[in-house]
Design an enzyme around this catalytic site. Structure first.
Site, PDB file in Angstrom:
ATOM      1  N   TYR A  94       0.781  -1.147   0.046  1.00  0.00           N
ATOM      2  CA  TYR A  94      -0.193   0.061   0.049  1.00  0.00           C
ATOM      3  C   TYR A  94       0.794   1.247  -0.012  1.00  0.00           C
ATOM      4  O   TYR A  94       1.930   1.152   0.539  1.00  0.00           O
ATOM      5  CB  TYR A  94      -0.867  -0.088   1.245  1.00  0.00           C
ATOM      6  CG  TYR A  94      -1.630   1.270   1.466  1.00  0.00           C
ATOM      7  CD1 TYR A  94      -1.381   2.315   2.416  1.00  0.00           C
ATOM      8  CD2 TYR A  94      -2.887   1.551   0.779  1.00  0.00           C
ATOM      9  CE1 TYR A  94      -2.052   3.392   2.635  1.00  0.00           C
ATOM     10  CE2 TYR A  94      -3.462   2.688   0.865  1.00  0.00           C
ATOM     11  CZ  TYR A  94      -3.027   3.566   1.872  1.00  0.00           C
ATOM     12  OH  TYR A  94      -3.892   4.801   1.930  1.00  0.00           O
ATOM     13  N   ASP A 153       9.217   2.502  -1.198  1.00  0.00           N
ATOM     14  CA  ASP A 153       8.293   3.219  -0.270  1.00  0.00           C
ATOM     15  C   ASP A 153       8.562   3.071   1.184  1.00  0.00           C
ATOM     16  O   ASP A 153       8.169   2.087   1.528  1.00  0.00           O
ATOM     17  CB  ASP A 153       6.889   2.744  -0.770  1.00  0.00           C
ATOM     18  CG  ASP A 153       6.001   3.808   0.225  1.00  0.00           C
ATOM     19  OD1 ASP A 153       4.599   3.720  -0.188  1.00  0.00           O
ATOM     20  OD2 ASP A 153       6.480   4.056   1.105  1.00  0.00           O
ATOM     21  N   LYS A 163       5.600   9.292   8.276  1.00  0.00           N
ATOM     22  CA  LYS A 163       5.606   8.729   9.673  1.00  0.00           C
ATOM     23  C   LYS A 163       6.671   9.088  10.667  1.00  0.00           C
ATOM     24  O   LYS A 163       6.558  10.199  11.125  1.00  0.00           O
ATOM     25  CB  LYS A 163       5.273   7.148   9.631  1.00  0.00           C
ATOM     26  CG  LYS A 163       4.146   6.742   8.750  1.00  0.00           C
ATOM     27  CD  LYS A 163       4.042   5.287   8.823  1.00  0.00           C
ATOM     28  CE  LYS A 163       2.855   4.658   8.028  1.00  0.00           C
ATOM     29  NZ  LYS A 163       1.453   5.007   8.272  1.00  0.00           N
TER      30      LYS A 163
END
Ligand code: KE4
Length: 437
Positions: free
Chosen positions: A147, A242, A270
């Site tokens: 994702y 990613d 994050k």
């Protein structure tokens, strides 16, 4: 038997559903996947959070990864107070942007230049645009089960035939957009080679989570990342890692440092903001020089490089990079994963419990005995019904997990032996519940 009451959470969530879709501002928070309403949290401290009913939990969501120092860490609070007292945003350069950029470029092996944005989705979207521009090609290759945020071109499932173009995985994503994306299974380098052979000269970039965290924790099989790197180089395809989730979690320099494989571009998020809205993309200087205003590839953002986010990220990374901190996190994560495996075995519940750096995975596998989850199809066979029972019981015993099987657990520097033992006591009861179905 619930030892917690959730009355005020229920009242607030009922009202929230009249105001916001599903009563949440991000779907996975809804608790739909585990058959429960979300608890509404009031505050956090260290490894613990407290909900609006006064129930306390050891928190393994940690804002979905950012809070590697735990909630309300002293150093982060001090940095934010200092920053907020001098203004919250300028829309002009600030010194803190230089400082965080220096830190990130020094920490992440392949990063020669970096651009800050406000979310992982934005980082990915920008990296894809750059890859298309730099390569003069249009098609993107992604892995099923990975994702990368909600940018249209990656909300795509695998087409029917192995080499067929993607199909939209959400309404609103047009076929024209989806047909610019190809999908291969994660951990299958042969499928990548076959795709490159089937679409010569058309694929701009391959993007993947070098350590997958969005189907549960699924590390790369030995040699996989290097094979992908070599195939991308051979076929003139840019490689994008990613590392929004695994960056600064699986190792201080991210998965690329852990496995010694250098992508052309990297996306971060994050932890880099320490709980504030911050993400980044970057990599080879020759590519990043093509980004506006230096080059023609447009990308912009009102709050990009926001001073509060820079302060939160810097304070977090400075603590995280202190000697021994990462090793301590990895030790505790391993200790917890081993404890969970032991409790599951005691209850006779088949699980695959793993850890990597400060991330953990717990799959309720369908088969008997030790199972390894290598890719999405393995994960899809998991007993999500058992995970839901486990999740609700853990909540009732004061442990808050991601409300979906296909997510990862995160620990912080504040998850010590007391929190681990609390978690394992709760897990003993929760596995016993899960064993009943
Ligand atoms: P954001 O746009 O949510 O900041 O980042 C998107 C993203 C990109 N890349 C990876 C590897 C990610 O894990 C994410 C976001 N992760 C999810 C957790 N599965 C965030 C939680 C949520 O969607 O609410």
């Amino acid at each position: 038997m619930s030892t917690h009451l959730y009355e005020r959470s229920h009242v607030l969530h009922t009202r929230a559903k009249e105001l916001m879709p599903g009563g949440v501002n991000s779907p996975v928070r809804s608790g739909k996947a585990v058959g429960a309403e979300p608890v509404t949290l009031a505050y956090g401290s260290g490894a613990w959070v407290t909900d609006v009913d006064g129930n306390q939990y050891v928190d393994y969501v940690l804002s979905w990864g950012p809070l590697v120092l735990g909630h309300a860490h002293e150093k982060v609070r001090m940095a934010l107070h200092a920053a907020v007292d001098t203004g919250t945003s300028f829309g002009f350069p600030t010194e803190a942007e230089n400082e965080l950029a220096e830190f990130v470029i020094k920490a992440v092996p392949s990063m020669e230049r970096v651009r800050f944005v406000s979310s992982g989705t934005e980082a990915v979207m920008s990296a894809l645009r750059l890859a298309r521009a730099a390569s003069g090609r249009e098609v993107i290759l992604k892995c099923s089960g990975c994702y990368h945020g909600h940018t249209d071109s990656l909300l795509v499932s695998a087409g029917s035939g192995a080499a067929s173009l993607g199909i939209p995985s959400s309404p609103g994503v047009g076929q024209a957009v989806a047909s610019g994306t190809l999908v291969v299974p994660y951990n299958d380098a042969d499928a990548v080679g076959a795709m490159f052979e089937a679409h010569p000269g058309r694929i701009a970039a391959m993007i993947l989570e070098p350590v997958a965290g969005n189907m549960g924790l699924v590390p790369p099989q030995p040699g996989y990342l290097q094979k992908v790197r070599d195939l991308c180089t051979k076929h003139g395809v840019l490689l994008i890692f990613d590392e929004v989730m695994c960056g600064f979690r699986v190792a201080l320099g991210g998965a690329q440092a852990l496995y010694g494989v250098s992508p052309d571009l990297t996306c971060l998020g994050k932890v880099i903001g320490g709980g504030l809205p911050c993400a980044a993309y970057g990599g080879r200087a020759d590519l990043m020089r093509q980004i506006s205003p230096e080059g023609p590839v447009y990308q912009a953002g009102t709050l990009s490089g926001n001073p509060l986010a820079m302060a939160g990220g810097l304070a977090t990374l400075r603590e995280l990079f202190k000697p021994g901190v990462q090793e301590g996190l990895a030790r505790n994560a391993t200790h917890l994963a081993e404890g969970l495996a032991a409790e599951a075995a005691r209850a006779g519940v088949p699980v695959a419990a793993t850890s990597l750096g400060s991330m953990l995975g717990l799959f309720f596998t369908a088969g008997e005995g030790k199972q390894v989850v290598r890719w999405e199809n393995d994960a899809a066979r998991c007993r999500t019904d058992r995970y839901a029972v486990f999740w609700r019981s853990m909540r009732d015993h004061g442990v808050l997990l991601a409300p979906a099987q296909f997510e990862s657990w995160f620990i912080s520097t504040r998850h010590d032996e007391k929190e681990i033992q609390h978690t394992l006591r709760a897990a003993r009861a929760a596995f016993a519940e899960a064993a009943k179905i």
